[in-house]
Design a protein around this motif. Structure first.
Motif, PDB file in Angstrom:
ATOM      1  N   THR A 198      68.443  34.312 100.548  1.00 32.05           N
ATOM      2  CA  THR A 198      67.403  34.354  99.506  1.00 32.05           C
ATOM      3  C   THR A 198      67.364  33.076  98.677  1.00 32.05           C
ATOM      4  O   THR A 198      66.280  32.639  98.288  1.00 32.05           O
ATOM      5  CB  THR A 198      67.582  35.574  98.577  1.00 32.05           C
ATOM      6  OG1 THR A 198      68.878  35.525  97.963  1.00 32.05           O
ATOM      7  CG2 THR A 198      67.413  36.863  99.333  1.00 32.05           C
ATOM      8  N   GLU A 199      68.509  32.473  98.424  1.00 32.45           N
ATOM      9  CA  GLU A 199      68.499  31.242  97.617  1.00 32.45           C
ATOM     10  C   GLU A 199      67.720  30.118  98.290  1.00 32.45           C
ATOM     11  O   GLU A 199      66.851  29.505  97.644  1.00 32.45           O
ATOM     12  CB  GLU A 199      69.923  30.789  97.281  1.00 32.45           C
ATOM     13  CG  GLU A 199      69.935  29.558  96.393  1.00 32.45           C
ATOM     14  CD  GLU A 199      71.338  29.144  95.992  1.00 32.45           C
ATOM     15  OE1 GLU A 199      71.605  27.931  96.060  1.00 32.45           O
ATOM     16  OE2 GLU A 199      72.143  30.005  95.589  1.00 32.45           O
ATOM     17  N   GLN A 212      64.011  30.915  97.960  1.00 34.27           N
ATOM     18  CA  GLN A 212      63.501  30.724  96.601  1.00 34.27           C
ATOM     19  C   GLN A 212      63.378  29.245  96.256  1.00 34.27           C
ATOM     20  O   GLN A 212      62.393  28.826  95.630  1.00 34.27           O
ATOM     21  CB  GLN A 212      64.416  31.453  95.609  1.00 34.27           C
ATOM     22  CG  GLN A 212      64.362  32.952  95.761  1.00 34.27           C
ATOM     23  CD  GLN A 212      65.531  33.668  95.122  1.00 34.27           C
ATOM     24  OE1 GLN A 212      66.537  33.075  94.755  1.00 34.27           O
ATOM     25  NE2 GLN A 212      65.400  34.989  95.000  1.00 34.27           N
ATOM     26  N   TRP A 250      60.286  27.902  97.932  1.00 35.01           N
ATOM     27  CA  TRP A 250      59.072  28.246  97.185  1.00 35.01           C
ATOM     28  C   TRP A 250      58.914  27.369  95.950  1.00 35.01           C
ATOM     29  O   TRP A 250      57.817  26.932  95.629  1.00 35.01           O
ATOM     30  CB  TRP A 250      59.098  29.711  96.790  1.00 35.01           C
ATOM     31  CG  TRP A 250      59.010  30.659  97.942  1.00 35.01           C
ATOM     32  CD1 TRP A 250      58.567  30.402  99.214  1.00 35.01           C
ATOM     33  CD2 TRP A 250      59.376  32.037  97.940  1.00 35.01           C
ATOM     34  NE1 TRP A 250      58.630  31.531  99.993  1.00 35.01           N
ATOM     35  CE2 TRP A 250      59.126  32.559  99.235  1.00 35.01           C
ATOM     36  CE3 TRP A 250      59.894  32.892  96.975  1.00 35.01           C
ATOM     37  CZ2 TRP A 250      59.378  33.881  99.567  1.00 35.01           C
ATOM     38  CZ3 TRP A 250      60.150  34.213  97.316  1.00 35.01           C
ATOM     39  CH2 TRP A 250      59.887  34.696  98.601  1.00 35.01           C
ATOM     40  N   THR A 264      56.290  38.411  94.480  1.00 32.61           N
ATOM     41  CA  THR A 264      57.614  38.081  95.008  1.00 32.61           C
ATOM     42  C   THR A 264      57.846  36.576  94.942  1.00 32.61           C
ATOM     43  O   THR A 264      58.939  36.121  94.588  1.00 32.61           O
ATOM     44  CB  THR A 264      57.753  38.575  96.463  1.00 32.61           C
ATOM     45  OG1 THR A 264      57.482  39.972  96.500  1.00 32.61           O
ATOM     46  CG2 THR A 264      59.129  38.290  97.022  1.00 32.61           C
ATOM     47  N   GLY A 282      60.614  34.700  92.761  1.00 25.95           N
ATOM     48  CA  GLY A 282      61.530  33.818  93.478  1.00 25.95           C
ATOM     49  C   GLY A 282      61.587  32.425  92.872  1.00 25.95           C
ATOM     50  O   GLY A 282      62.661  31.833  92.757  1.00 25.95           O
ATOM     51  N   ARG A 311      63.596  32.604  89.743  1.00 28.86           N
ATOM     52  CA  ARG A 311      65.026  32.701  90.072  1.00 28.86           C
ATOM     53  C   ARG A 311      65.566  31.337  90.496  1.00 28.86           C
ATOM     54  O   ARG A 311      66.666  30.948  90.108  1.00 28.86           O
ATOM     55  CB  ARG A 311      65.229  33.727  91.185  1.00 28.86           C
ATOM     56  CG  ARG A 311      66.642  33.869  91.648  1.00 28.86           C
ATOM     57  CD  ARG A 311      67.516  34.562  90.615  1.00 28.86           C
ATOM     58  NE  ARG A 311      68.855  34.673  91.157  1.00 28.86           N
ATOM     59  CZ  ARG A 311      69.942  34.225  90.556  1.00 28.86           C
ATOM     60  NH1 ARG A 311      69.860  33.697  89.354  1.00 28.86           N
ATOM     61  NH2 ARG A 311      71.115  34.339  91.113  1.00 28.86           N
ATOM     62  N   ALA A 312      64.801  30.585  91.264  1.00 25.63           N
ATOM     63  CA  ALA A 312      65.237  29.253  91.689  1.00 25.63           C
ATOM     64  C   ALA A 312      65.403  28.330  90.486  1.00 25.63           C
ATOM     65  O   ALA A 312      66.328  27.512  90.456  1.00 25.63           O
ATOM     66  CB  ALA A 312      64.252  28.658  92.686  1.00 25.63           C
TER      67      ALA A 312
END
Length: 94
Positions: A34-35, A38, A41, A69, A73, A76-77
């Motif tokens: 996921t990292e 993110q 993106w 999403t 993301g 979060r990044a």
């Protein structure tokens, strides 16, 4: 143009994280996957790729997601980049 930016960023992020391009688009919540997604993106967003285009390109790669999403993301990044200098440098470099 946006597709080229997205595809180039996929390659660079996958290389930087040592994962395959296809693994970035696996449906999982493992941070090792996921990292990079993110960060991908966030890089695309910083390069001017619209959120809807990022969603569409991600969907085309086999990961069905919603626009919200991508927005979460990216947020979060940004948090990860604030904490981890390596991620901050990667985003700045690409």
């Amino acid at each position: 143009m946006n597709r080229t930016i997205f595809n180039d960023a996929v390659y660079q992020v996958a290389s930087a994280y040592g994962v395959s391009e296809s693994s970035i688009f696996k449906e999982t919540k493992r941070p090792s996957i996921t990292e990079p997604r993110q960060v991908l993106w966030m890089i695309c967003d910083k390069k001017g790729v619209r959120i809807s285009a990022i969603r569409d390109f991600t969907n085309e790669r086999g990961l069905p997601i919603h626009q919200s999403t991508v927005i979460r993301g990216i947020a979060r990044a940004k948090k990860i980049a604030d904490i981890d200098r390596r991620v901050y440098d990667l985003i700045a470099e690409i």
